[in-house]
Enzyme design. Sequence first.
Site, PDB file in Angstrom:
ATOM      1  N   TRP A 127       0.863  -1.183   0.000  1.00  0.00           N
ATOM      2  CA  TRP A 127       0.000   0.000   0.000  1.00  0.00           C
ATOM      3  C   TRP A 127       0.903   1.239   0.000  1.00  0.00           C
ATOM      4  O   TRP A 127       1.859   1.307   0.794  1.00  0.00           O
ATOM      5  CB  TRP A 127      -0.892  -0.042   1.243  1.00  0.00           C
ATOM      6  CG  TRP A 127      -1.843   1.122   1.378  1.00  0.00           C
ATOM      7  CD1 TRP A 127      -2.581   1.713   0.395  1.00  0.00           C
ATOM      8  CD2 TRP A 127      -2.153   1.819   2.597  1.00  0.00           C
ATOM      9  NE1 TRP A 127      -3.332   2.728   0.920  1.00  0.00           N
ATOM     10  CE2 TRP A 127      -3.091   2.819   2.273  1.00  0.00           C
ATOM     11  CE3 TRP A 127      -1.743   1.696   3.927  1.00  0.00           C
ATOM     12  CZ2 TRP A 127      -3.620   3.690   3.219  1.00  0.00           C
ATOM     13  CZ3 TRP A 127      -2.267   2.555   4.874  1.00  0.00           C
ATOM     14  CH2 TRP A 127      -3.203   3.535   4.519  1.00  0.00           C
ATOM     15  N   ASP A 208      -1.427  -6.278   8.656  1.00  0.00           N
ATOM     16  CA  ASP A 208      -2.364  -5.228   8.274  1.00  0.00           C
ATOM     17  C   ASP A 208      -3.623  -5.916   7.736  1.00  0.00           C
ATOM     18  O   ASP A 208      -3.591  -6.550   6.675  1.00  0.00           O
ATOM     19  CB  ASP A 208      -1.733  -4.327   7.196  1.00  0.00           C
ATOM     20  CG  ASP A 208      -2.638  -3.134   6.856  1.00  0.00           C
ATOM     21  OD1 ASP A 208      -3.762  -3.058   7.389  1.00  0.00           O
ATOM     22  OD2 ASP A 208      -2.201  -2.280   6.056  1.00  0.00           O
ATOM     23  N   LYS A 243     -13.767  -0.844   5.334  1.00  0.00           N
ATOM     24  CA  LYS A 243     -14.320  -1.539   4.178  1.00  0.00           C
ATOM     25  C   LYS A 243     -15.422  -2.504   4.593  1.00  0.00           C
ATOM     26  O   LYS A 243     -16.513  -2.484   4.031  1.00  0.00           O
ATOM     27  CB  LYS A 243     -13.247  -2.319   3.417  1.00  0.00           C
ATOM     28  CG  LYS A 243     -11.871  -1.698   3.430  1.00  0.00           C
ATOM     29  CD  LYS A 243     -11.694  -0.550   2.475  1.00  0.00           C
ATOM     30  CE  LYS A 243     -10.463   0.212   2.852  1.00  0.00           C
ATOM     31  NZ  LYS A 243      -9.811   1.020   1.927  1.00  0.00           N
TER      32      LYS A 243
END
Length: 394
Positions: A127, A208, A243
Site C-alpha cells: 500500500w 495489516d 471496508k
Amino acid sequence: MFEQLPALPQDPILGLSVAYRADTNPLKVDLGIGVYKDESGHTPVLKAVTSAQQQYLSKETSKAYMAPAGPAIANEALQTLIFGADRDSTRIRTIQTPGGTGALRVAAELVSRAAPGAAVWLSNPSWANHTPLMKDAGLQVKEYPYYDAEAHQVDFKAMMSTLAEAKKGDLVLLHACCHNPCGADLSQEQWQAVADLAVKNEFTPFIDMAYQGFGSSLDDDAYGARLMANSVPEVLVASSCSKNFGLYRERAGTLSIVSDSAERADIAESQLLSVTRGIYSMPPSNGALIVETILTNPELTEMWHKELDEMRGRIKGLRTLLAKKLAEKTSIKRDFSFIEQERGMFSFLGLSTEQVQTLKNDYSIYMVNSSRINIAGISQDNVDYLASAIEAVL
Ligand code: LMR
C-alpha cells in the site's frame, strides 16, 4: 518558518478522487481509491450500520470523554472477530484507533519507543501509504519481494529468501488478506512457513488487516493473523472497519498487540495508551459504537454478514466479468484470467504509467499509476467501455 517547506504533490491515491470528481465526462470511471461501490457507482451506508446508529444514538445521553482505549465492548467484539472466539485473550490487548491507518501509525510509534530506528520489512509492492507511515514514525523501511508481475502470483521463494535476513527486533508487515495493491494472497501453507520463520528468526509479524471479509469469509481471511497469534510470541495486528463495515469516514479500527504473557501485554497496552495520549488522546467513538451495536445484536450481526457477503459476491462477479470481457477482445494477446483468481478489491492491470495516463486523459478512466484498479468501481454499464479502452491502449 513554513516558507522552508516545499509544496508536495497530491497523495497518489487520495489525489485521484479529487481529479475524478472534477472530471465532467459522463463516461468517467473511478477505479482509484479503495472504496466499495454498488452497481450505480454509489458507496452505500450499510443497512446494519444505519439501524445500529439509530439504536445507539437514541440511547446516548452524554458526549463526555470515553476511555483512552475506546469503547471496551467494541474492542472485545472486534478482538473476537479478528482472533476468533477460542483465542487466548490473556495475551492480547486491543485498543480502538482512528481507522486502520491510525492503528498502523500507533503501532509504528510503539515500536519506535521500544527500538528506535527498528527495521520494518514491507512487501514489494505494498500500500502506497505504508512507507510514509513507517518512516514518519522513525522506522527504517526495508523491502521483500512479493508479487511476480509476469506470473501474476506471489513469488514465495524470493520472499522467503529475503525474509531469511529479517531478525530479532525487526517487524515484517504482512497483508492479512486481499493484498493491496496486487490481490494475490499467501496460501495456508505459505502462512505456516512465514510463521515458522518468525519463530526461528525471532522477528515480529505486523499484520495489516484492512479487508477482512472481502476475500473468502471473515474466518478464512483471518487465517494468517490467527496462526501468527497462536504460534509467535509477539505480534501486532492493525485492523480496519472502513471496508467491511463501510465506515470509511468514521475512522474506526483497532490495534491489537499479542504478547508472550499477560504481564507483558499489560505493559505494552500502558505504552500504547501513552503513545495515543500524546497524539490524539482518544479515538473517535461513533464508528466504534456502531460496530459494537452490530456485533452485540444477533439480528444486526446477521444483517451485516449478509451485506458483507453481497459486497464480496459482487466483487467476485465483477472479476469474472472483466476477465471475460478482456478475453473476448481478440486483438488483446495477454491473458487476463488472473483477475478472476485474485481476491479483494484490487488487481494490477499490468499497464505502463503512460498507458494509465492515456486511460485517464483520453477516456476519463482513473486508476493508480501502478495500474492498480479498484474492481468495485466496475459495473455492467461501464465494463464494455473499460475493456475497449484497455484494448485501445494495449
Ligand atoms: C486504498 O488503498 O485505496 C485505500 O486503502 C484508501 C487509502 O486510504 O489509500
